[in-house]
Write a protein that holds these residues in place. Structure first.
Motif, PDB file in Angstrom:
ATOM      1  N   LYS A   8      37.829  33.469  45.392  1.00 40.72           N
ATOM      2  CA  LYS A   8      37.948  32.452  44.671  1.00 40.72           C
ATOM      3  C   LYS A   8      36.850  31.740  43.885  1.00 40.72           C
ATOM      4  O   LYS A   8      36.943  31.271  42.989  1.00 40.72           O
ATOM      5  N   ARG A  48      43.016  37.237  40.715  1.00 40.82           N
ATOM      6  CA  ARG A  48      44.114  36.232  41.160  1.00 40.82           C
ATOM      7  C   ARG A  48      45.194  37.353  41.926  1.00 40.82           C
ATOM      8  O   ARG A  48      45.843  37.138  42.888  1.00 40.82           O
ATOM      9  N   LEU A  49      45.258  38.593  41.456  1.00 39.94           N
ATOM     10  CA  LEU A  49      46.222  39.543  42.218  1.00 39.94           C
ATOM     11  C   LEU A  49      45.620  39.828  43.459  1.00 39.94           C
ATOM     12  O   LEU A  49      46.505  39.838  44.339  1.00 39.94           O
ATOM     13  N   LYS A  50      44.356  40.024  43.499  1.00 37.44           N
ATOM     14  CA  LYS A  50      43.710  40.283  44.916  1.00 37.44           C
ATOM     15  C   LYS A  50      43.949  39.129  45.740  1.00 37.44           C
ATOM     16  O   LYS A  50      44.304  39.279  47.024  1.00 37.44           O
ATOM     17  N   LEU A  51      43.955  37.948  45.288  1.00 40.29           N
ATOM     18  CA  LEU A  51      43.907  36.768  46.269  1.00 40.29           C
ATOM     19  C   LEU A  51      45.487  36.760  46.590  1.00 40.29           C
ATOM     20  O   LEU A  51      45.495  36.226  47.786  1.00 40.29           O
ATOM     21  N   GLN A  52      46.433  37.088  45.980  1.00 42.37           N
ATOM     22  CA  GLN A  52      47.615  36.936  46.389  1.00 42.37           C
ATOM     23  C   GLN A  52      48.517  38.178  46.846  1.00 42.37           C
ATOM     24  O   GLN A  52      48.980  37.951  47.840  1.00 42.37           O
ATOM     25  N   LEU A  53      47.939  39.192  46.763  1.00 44.64           N
ATOM     26  CA  LEU A  53      48.474  40.487  47.137  1.00 44.64           C
ATOM     27  C   LEU A  53      47.842  41.200  48.270  1.00 44.64           C
ATOM     28  O   LEU A  53      48.180  41.534  49.303  1.00 44.64           O
ATOM     29  N   GLN A  62      45.285  41.446  51.520  1.00 48.57           N
ATOM     30  CA  GLN A  62      44.935  40.659  52.758  1.00 48.57           C
ATOM     31  C   GLN A  62      43.568  40.765  52.835  1.00 48.57           C
ATOM     32  O   GLN A  62      42.845  41.651  53.097  1.00 48.57           O
TER      33      GLN A  62
END
Length: 416
Positions: A241, A224-229, A231
């Motif tokens: 995902k 989730r962090l990777k998806l949010q933070l 690029q």
């Protein structure tokens, strides 16, 4: 005069013997003896009038003559004989109507006496019939007593049956209440146990979820962090995902599997407990039913004893009342019938005494009239015989002899 029958026959017999002897000795001696006999006044004959004048008496010389009829006819040719028809004279006597009336009276009294005997016989037959009917009367009255006590017994039986029915309804209601209460208690217990077991299962599920979440949390968080933070390229974004969804799905599947597993355990626990509680309830119902049946049987036995004792008491009272009734009825009927029989006997005895007295009185009067008639006939016959020189006067003669019939002359003198 008229001779008494038996003396007359005896006299004829000896007279004929004497004539036979005279015939043998000699004609002259016979003539002498004949004159001695015929020179006497008309023969005086004495005796009871009713026997002298009885037309059934056989005064014929044929009784002693036998084979000597010819000799007798010769003898009677020399003796003046008279005859009278007593039956005709008596029938036409002025007092014959009185005699007939007296005879009718006597016959009437005899008929009345016979009727009294018949009445007594009928009365006794009626009394005997009433004695015979006593059993039927007694049977009817005893049947009434039996029906009365049977009605009491039936009422008592119905009363006890109602009591048993009421007791049965009451005890079954109590039993059903107990069973219902037991069922409710078991259901409450079951709910408590299931609730507690469900709580435990929920705790297990929550703990399992915590464990699973702890296990998958770092990885999920990282993705989730990777998806949010970070690029990411579109391709990487899709890869992350997809990987996150896969990890979450795996986590959710394990939690769902655990939840299903726990639910199955809960269902099995519920089923087991329900079966145990149903068994316990069934055993309790069986116990209650046995207690009810035992109580009903005890009550039935108790009521049966009460009924049997009541029946025994009723039978004792019934037999006593029947015995008393039988004794009283027999005494009443016998006393009544004996009194009736005695009264009838006294009445008929009194009537018979009166009738017998009247018969005796009338018979004496009848005999006196007959004697008067015979005396008058005897006197007139004697007068006529003396006037006409008749040696012997015969009645109801049956021998063929020359004789003077004095019947009409006697009747003429009687009617003067």
């Amino acid at each position: 005069m008229i001779m008494r029958v038996e003396n007359f026959q005896k006299w004829i017999f000896y007279f004929l013997l004497l004539l036979l002897v005279l015939t043998i000795v000699g004609y002259q001696y016979y003539i002498k003896e004949k004159q001695a006999v015929t020179s006497v006044d008309p023969v005086t004959i004495t005796g009871e009038p009713e026997k002298i004048l009885d037309p059934e008496d056989k005064t014929s010389v044929t009784k002693t003559a036998g084979s000597e009829n010819e000799s007798q006819e010769e003898i009677f040719q020399d003796i003046q004989i008279g005859v009278v028809d007593l039956k005709t004279i008596r029938t036409h006597h002025p007092k014959s109507e009185i005699v007939s009336q007296l005879e009718d009276q006597i016959q009437g009294y005899l008929n009345e006496l016979a009727r009294q005997e018949d009445e007594l016989k009928r009365a006794r037959e009626q009394i005997e019939a009433q004695y015979s009917d006593l059993d039927a009367q007694l049977k009817t009255q005893l049947e009434g007593i039996r029906e009365k006590y049977q009605k009491k017994i039936d009422q008592k039986t119905e009363e006890l049956q109602k009591e048993l029915t009421t007791f049965e309804e009451q005890i079954w209601n109590e039993a059903m209440n107990k069973i219902q209460k037991k069922k409710e208690d078991l259901q409450t217990r079951a709910k408590d146990m299931i609730s507690k077991y469900h709580e435990k299962q929920m705790e297990k599920l929550m703990k399992f979820e915590e464990e699973i979440n702890s296990k998958y949390f770092p990885e999920i968080l990282n993705l989730r962090l990777k998806l949010q933070l970070i690029q990411l390229t579109e391709k990487e974004l899709k890869e992350y995902k997809a990987k996150l969804e896969k990890i979450q799905l795996e986590r959710d599947q394990k939690i769902e599997e655990k939840r299903v597993e726990l639910e199955k355990e809960l269902d099995k626990f519920i089923e087991t407990k329900q079966s145990e509680l149903d068994q316990e309830l069934q055993e309790y119902q069986d116990q209650i039913q046995k207690e009810v049946e035992r109580s009903l049987k005890e009550k039935q036995n108790e009521l049966d004893r009460i009924l049997q004792n009541y029946i025994k008491d009723m039978e004792t009272a019934m037999y006593k009342e029947m015995q008393d009734k039988q004794t009283r009825l027999e005494e009443q009927v016998k006393t009544s019938l004996m009194k009736a029989e005695e009264e009838i006997q006294q009445k008929i005895t009194k009537n018979k005494e009166r009738i017998n007295s009247n018969i005796e009185k009338t018979r004496k009067e009848h005999e006196q009239i007959l004697k008067q008639i015979d005396d008058e006939i005897r006197f007139i016959v004697a007068e006529l015989a003396e006037e006409q020189g008749i040696d012997i006067v015969l009645t109801d003669i049956r021998v063929n002899v020359q004789a003077v019939d004095l019947t009409e002359q006697v009747l003429q003198k009687l009617n003067q």
